[in-house]
Scaffold this motif. Structure first.
Motif, mmCIF file in Angstrom:
data_model
loop_
_atom_site.group_PDB
_atom_site.id
_atom_site.type_symbol
_atom_site.label_atom_id
_atom_site.label_comp_id
_atom_site.label_asym_id
_atom_site.label_seq_id
_atom_site.Cartn_x
_atom_site.Cartn_y
_atom_site.Cartn_z
ATOM 1 N N UNK A 181 12.397 -1.313 5.532
ATOM 2 C CA UNK A 181 12.433 -2.739 5.190
ATOM 3 C C UNK A 181 11.257 -3.478 5.826
ATOM 4 N N UNK A 182 10.893 -3.072 7.054
ATOM 5 C CA UNK A 182 9.773 -3.726 7.723
ATOM 6 C C UNK A 182 8.465 -3.436 6.985
ATOM 7 N N UNK A 183 8.293 -2.206 6.555
ATOM 8 C CA UNK A 183 7.078 -1.857 5.814
ATOM 9 C C UNK A 183 7.003 -2.635 4.502
ATOM 10 N N UNK A 184 8.142 -2.760 3.810
ATOM 11 C CA UNK A 184 8.163 -3.533 2.567
ATOM 12 C C UNK A 184 7.858 -5.005 2.823
ATOM 13 N N UNK A 185 8.346 -5.509 3.964
ATOM 14 C CA UNK A 185 8.072 -6.906 4.315
ATOM 15 C C UNK A 185 6.574 -7.116 4.521
ATOM 16 N N UNK A 186 5.916 -6.182 5.200
ATOM 17 C CA UNK A 186 4.474 -6.307 5.416
ATOM 18 C C UNK A 186 3.714 -6.246 4.087
ATOM 19 N N UNK A 187 4.185 -5.410 3.166
ATOM 20 C CA UNK A 187 3.543 -5.350 1.851
ATOM 21 C C UNK A 187 3.704 -6.681 1.117
ATOM 22 N N UNK A 188 4.876 -7.311 1.263
ATOM 23 C CA UNK A 188 5.090 -8.632 0.661
ATOM 24 C C UNK A 188 4.170 -9.668 1.292
ATOM 25 N N UNK A 189 4.036 -9.589 2.636
ATOM 26 C CA UNK A 189 3.161 -10.529 3.335
ATOM 27 C C UNK A 189 1.723 -10.362 2.856
ATOM 28 N N UNK A 190 1.300 -9.105 2.654
ATOM 29 C CA UNK A 190 -0.058 -8.838 2.191
ATOM 30 C C UNK A 190 -0.312 -9.490 0.835
ATOM 31 N N UNK A 191 0.650 -9.384 -0.079
ATOM 32 C CA UNK A 191 0.510 -10.020 -1.396
ATOM 33 C C UNK A 191 0.612 -11.538 -1.285
ATOM 34 N N UNK A 192 1.508 -11.992 -0.404
ATOM 35 C CA UNK A 192 1.720 -13.431 -0.209
ATOM 36 C C UNK A 192 0.442 -14.115 0.302
ATOM 37 N N UNK A 193 -0.322 -13.389 1.138
ATOM 38 C CA UNK A 193 -1.543 -13.950 1.732
ATOM 39 C C UNK A 193 -2.805 -13.573 0.953
ATOM 40 N N UNK A 194 -2.642 -12.979 -0.222
ATOM 41 C CA UNK A 194 -3.797 -12.587 -1.024
ATOM 42 C C UNK A 194 -4.653 -13.816 -1.348
ATOM 43 N N UNK A 195 -5.932 -13.720 -1.045
ATOM 44 C CA UNK A 195 -6.900 -14.820 -1.265
ATOM 45 C C UNK A 195 -6.620 -16.051 -0.397
ATOM 46 N N UNK A 196 -5.743 -15.893 0.587
ATOM 47 C CA UNK A 196 -5.460 -16.980 1.531
ATOM 48 C C UNK A 196 -6.152 -16.634 2.853
ATOM 49 N N UNK A 197 -7.139 -17.409 3.230
ATOM 50 C CA UNK A 197 -7.938 -17.086 4.421
ATOM 51 C C UNK A 197 -7.369 -17.675 5.701
ATOM 52 N N UNK A 198 -6.292 -18.463 5.612
ATOM 53 C CA UNK A 198 -5.714 -19.058 6.819
ATOM 54 C C UNK A 198 -5.000 -17.976 7.628
#
Length: 333
Positions: A181-198
């Motif tokens: 679940x933690x690995x899936x959460x990080x994958x979601x975070x990666x997509x969530x922050x796509x093109x977001x430089x903050x």
């Protein structure tokens, strides 16, 4: 040979291609699977499976046809590069087959990777790998992930390691949910922050994290943290009936009280707390204070050592119940 800790994690990331084999065993199938995926990907690179340089052999099939493993390690592939013969869910029925393959392995053969559940020190396969001069054995235990493991998971997801406070939130999350679940959460975070430089912040993590995390175990941890000693017994009986074991409860309690100690020791006035029980955790940390929380952690550490001791014969759930009641009474003073 045995590998453990940082040495094992380093080997998973960068394994030696000239080794005879690797045994990964542990009671948590998800943790074992994650490490197995990491090391095989590093051995044969992402194209290896497409190039048929990976042979998967379920243990139940190997039991029916003992020649499968030896054939797999001796076979010559169509594509150049390292090869892996992977035996999944090994058990005592295939001990002799695996040991024979280790003995007949020669340089240039496919590397043998074996996964198994919890193996006793007397396991023949475990003893064979631990005693082999050119093979490794790694035990994966149900301990919370280390900071190094979390940083490795962040890199794998393409996420830059965040600042200290946000990293603490990730650490709490990694300890509260299953590794998958933690690995899936990080994958979601990666997509969530796509093109977001903050920079990554706690709100980003909360937006991608699971909505619930081991609610049943959290129930008992909050009861202990609230110093409600009279409710510990009934809640523990319910958890025991559901199959929750004492070691998991002790690990969860250590994670919870470490979080409380970090919040209680915070000097910024803005402690980072993640999860649906944020308000209760803040209230508990303020009520306990650092000194009593350190005493509670000492009790839990002693209990954990007792539970894992080879000479321990007392009922495990009785030991954890006594520790929880002792801590709750400490919190009620």
């Amino acid at each position: 040979m045995k590998l453990a800790g940082a040495q094992a994690n380093g080997y998973f990331r960068k394994p030696e291609t000239d080794k005879t084999g690797l045994l990964i065993y542990g009671s948590d199938a998800m943790r074992v699977a994650i490490k197995r995926q990491e090391v095989i990907a590093a051995l044969i690179d992402p194209a290896g499976e497409e190039e048929m340089r990976l042979t998967r052999i379920p243990a139940n099939e190997l039991r029916k046809d003992s020649a499968m493993l030896l054939d797999a390690i001796k076979a010559i592939g169509f594509f150049p590069g390292p090869r892996v013969a992977f035996v999944e869910d090994a058990n005592s029925y295939v001990d002799a087959t695996i040991i024979d393959a280790l003995e007949q392995w020669q340089p240039g053969d496919a590397q043998i990777v074996v996964t198994a559940g919890a193996l006793k020190p007397t396991s023949k396969t475990r003893k064979a790998f631990e005693g082999h001069r050119n093979a490794y054995a790694v035990g994966i235990y149900d301990n919370p992930p280390t900071r190094e493991e979390i940083e490795t998971a962040l890199r794998a997801a393409g996420i830059t390691a965040p600042s200290g406070d946000v990293m603490n939130v990730l650490t709490d999350l990694a300890q509260a949910i299953d590794p998958g679940d933690f690995r899936q959460t990080l994958e979601k975070v990666s997509l969530y922050k796509l093109n977001d430089t903050t920079p990554l912040n706690a709100d980003d993590i909360a937006a991608c994290a699971p909505t619930s995390t081991e609610a049943d175990i959290d129930d008992i941890l909050l009861v202990v943290g609230d110093a409600r000693a009279d409710q510990i017994g009934p809640v523990l009986r319910k958890l025991q009936a559901q199959g929750v074991n004492a070691v998991a409860l002790c690990i969860g309690a250590m994670r919870h009280f470490r979080s409380l100690h970090r919040v209680a020791s915070d000097k910024t006035g803005r402690p980072q707390v993640w999860g649906p029980n944020k308000d209760r955790i803040m209230a508990q940390a303020n009520r306990w204070g650092p000194a009593r929380l350190e005493t509670a952690l000492t009790v839990l550490t002693d209990t954990d050592l007792t539970l894992r001791s080879a000479g321990q014969n007392a009922p495990a759930m009785a030991l954890i119940e006594r520790a929880f009641i002792r801590i709750a009474m400490l919190g009620s003073r």
